[in-house]
Design an enzyme around this catalytic site. Structure first.
Site, PDB file in Angstrom:
ATOM      1  N   GLY A 264       0.819  -1.214   0.000  1.00  0.00           N
ATOM      2  CA  GLY A 264       0.000   0.000   0.000  1.00  0.00           C
ATOM      3  C   GLY A 264       0.850   1.260   0.000  1.00  0.00           C
ATOM      4  O   GLY A 264       0.421   2.315  -0.463  1.00  0.00           O
ATOM      5  N   ARG A 265       2.052   1.144   0.553  1.00  0.00           N
ATOM      6  CA  ARG A 265       2.929   2.328   0.634  1.00  0.00           C
ATOM      7  C   ARG A 265       4.381   1.934   0.387  1.00  0.00           C
ATOM      8  O   ARG A 265       5.298   2.553   0.915  1.00  0.00           O
ATOM      9  CB  ARG A 265       2.806   2.974   1.998  1.00  0.00           C
ATOM     10  CG  ARG A 265       3.075   1.999   3.139  1.00  0.00           C
ATOM     11  CD  ARG A 265       3.466   2.707   4.381  1.00  0.00           C
ATOM     12  NE  ARG A 265       3.589   1.763   5.471  1.00  0.00           N
ATOM     13  CZ  ARG A 265       3.952   2.100   6.675  1.00  0.00           C
ATOM     14  NH1 ARG A 265       4.230   3.345   6.949  1.00  0.00           N
ATOM     15  NH2 ARG A 265       4.051   1.191   7.611  1.00  0.00           N
TER      16      ARG A 265
ATOM     17  N   ASP B 231       1.540 -11.920   5.972  1.00  0.00           N
ATOM     18  CA  ASP B 231       2.152 -11.041   4.972  1.00  0.00           C
ATOM     19  C   ASP B 231       3.481 -10.483   5.469  1.00  0.00           C
ATOM     20  O   ASP B 231       4.189  -9.809   4.717  1.00  0.00           O
ATOM     21  CB  ASP B 231       1.213  -9.891   4.602  1.00  0.00           C
ATOM     22  CG  ASP B 231       0.681  -9.150   5.819  1.00  0.00           C
ATOM     23  OD1 ASP B 231       0.117  -9.794   6.706  1.00  0.00           O
ATOM     24  OD2 ASP B 231       0.872  -7.918   5.896  1.00  0.00           O
TER      25      ASP B 231
END
Ligand code: AMP
Ligand code: MG
Length: 494
Positions: free
Chosen positions: A94-95, A254
């Site tokens: 996401g980043r 993850d």
């Protein structure tokens, strides 16, 4: 392969080529006024980069991958993940971005990766940013782990972006440039297994095998053999965490790599007083990722990897379940063996035995009963072998049980036929005196957030040689004051 670029690196992006379904091409956000906060010369040199060139304006731009260096192919990687036990089918970077892959000066394929480089298609509600404190935290923790001899992603640099990041308060923004053997997570396999292209999971597994466990390529049951190798590597890694008192804090699937490098230093911390229930993370309300739970959680995560691979192991799904379950079960035995041997080495018993393992575990029980500082105990034991009982007596006060244990331990060490001084030296070579103590990390990051990097630089330098006692560094070896330890919480770097 591409021609050398201004970054001075030759990129060879095998992941993007082999697994485009797991990639979203993306560019790192621009930083308005970037400043290099810290650069890891050793990691730069390993990559074949000139540290001085990286400190230049062009070097800083290359580190931020904006614009992307020639030959790089930045992507946000897709992966799924079980977070605190709940499945999320689509997490992804996401980043963060995989900038590309290079072969380092030792011939190893390395991922160059950014964290805090802006929103990606996987950002969901997030702002894609990171703050100076958490990025420097990953830098110092990962480098400390490396110096302790524990497999980990490395930190090449942290750069402030010049832009504010909104958290509970406004904080200075930053980007971490990290280097890893790969970013193939258990969550990558969970994602690929559910992909409409049913061949994707096989391609991912073949890619991972070739990259990390190439000797299993010729194995008649290569996917089972691959699973076994990951199970064993993770059992060894988690044992090493436990032996130094490291608490990862957010062991979601993850955040677990099949290369078995430690990754994603968010709310992680080192334990002070020995207690299996130790939790620091502010979001871990149930203590799922407590110190003592880490082995069982690792096994739980590996079960998710096994489930993702099982369709590859045999045409007859049912025939695959038994051997895969057997491998998964073997985690506990492997872990216990690694841990028991390591703990015996920590107390100076070079030749592991059942009695030695028992003796070592008795020490843990004493530490728990007395709330003793874990790291200090092993150095104090070594000192007692050299005839200096002072620090040990100060750590464990008035315990007959411990006095009896200490006597039996002295006898066990003597029975090996080495001198007490030799045994003490081999203990000191593996028991750190300097670890990233929570109060020291906190102090360094607070100062850095306010623009003073001196305490951070000093801490990084101390932790680079964790086993060698130096005069003048006494405060770095001290446990946190009790008031600090009682209220200490860590936070996810979001
Ligand atoms: P973590 O457990 O910190 O490794 O992150 C879990 C997931 O949240 C990953 O998919 C991250 O990319 C994503 N994430 C974390 N922080 C942010 C952020 N500030 N913006 C966008 N995505 C984020
Ligand atoms: Mg993560």
């Amino acid at each position: 392969m591409s021609a050398p670029s201004g970054f001075g690196l030759v990129f060879d992006n095998s992941f993007v080529r082999a697994l485009p379904e797991l990639c979203e091409s993306w560019q790192a956000a621009e930083a308005s006024t970037p400043v290099l906060l810290t650069l890891n010369d050793a990691v730069a040199l390993e990559l074949g980069l000139d540290p001085d060139a990286l400190r230049s304006e062009a070097g800083v731009r290359a580190l931020l991958a904006n614009p992307a260096p020639h030959g790089a192919a930045p992507v946000a990687q897709a992966y799924a993940g079980h977070q605190f036990g709940s499945f999320n089918p689509r997490l992804g970077d996401g980043r963060a971005l995989l900038i590309g892959e290079v072969i380092d000066t030792r011939g190893r394929r390395r991922d160059l990766h950014l964290k805090g480089s802006g929103r990606t298609p996987f950002a969901r509600g997030g702002d894609g940013k990171a703050a100076v404190g958490p990025m420097l935290r990953e830098y110092v923790m990962s480098e400390a782990m490396h110096a302790l001899g524990i497999a980990t992603t490395r930190s090449l640099a942290v750069l402030s972006t010049g832009e504010p990041v909104a958290r509970e308060t406004m904080l200075p923004g930053a980007v971490l440039h990290r280097v890893a053997a790969s970013h193939l997570r258990v969550g990558s396999f969970e994602y690929a297994m559910r992909h409409p292209d049913t061949a994707l999971i096989r391609r991912l597994a073949d890619y991972a095998i070739e990259r990390h466990y190439p000797d299993t390529l010729q194995h008649p049951q290569r996917y089972l053999a691959f699973f076994e190798r990951v199970v064993d590597a993770q059992a060894s890694l988690i044992a090493q965490w436990m032996l130094v008192g490291f608490i990862h804090g957010v062991m979601n699937t993850d955040n677990m790599l099949v290369s078995a490098e430690t990754i994603d230093y968010g709310p992680c911390a080192f334990m002070d007083a020995y207690h299996p229930g130790t939790v620091f993370s502010s979001i871990d309300h149930g203590g799922r990722y407590a110190y003592g739970n880490q082995p069982i959680i690792a096994q739980w995560n590996l079960a998710r990897l096994g489930e993702s691979l099982i369709g590859l192991m045999d045409d007859d799904w049912e025939a695959a379940v038994e051997p895969a379950t057997e491998v998964l079960r073997s985690f506990s035995v492997r872990y216990q063996r690694y841990f028991d041997i390591g703990l015996q080495h920590k107390i100076g018993l070079a030749a592991p035995s059942d009695e030695g393992a028992l003796l070592a575990r008795e020490l843990l029980a004493v530490m728990e009963a007395h709330g003793v500082d874990y790291t200090s105990t092993f150095r104090a034991l070594a000192r007692s072998l050299r005839g200096d009982r002072q620090s040990l007596d100060a750590l464990i006060v008035g315990s007959d049980v411990f006095a009896g244990w200490h006597q039996r331990w002295l006898e066990a060490v003597a029975a090996q036929g080495v001198s007490p001084h030799e045994a003490a030296d081999s203990m000191d070579a593996i028991n750190p005196i300097y670890i990233p103590r929570n109060h020291l990390v906190d102090e360094a990051l607070n100062a850095a957030t306010n623009g003073d990097l001196a305490p951070f630089d000093a801490l990084v330098a101390v932790l680079a040689s964790p086993f060698t006692e130096r005069t003048g560094l006494e405060r770095y070896a001290q446990p946190a004051p009790p008031e600090f330890a009682a209220g200490f919480r860590t936070f996810c770097g979001t």
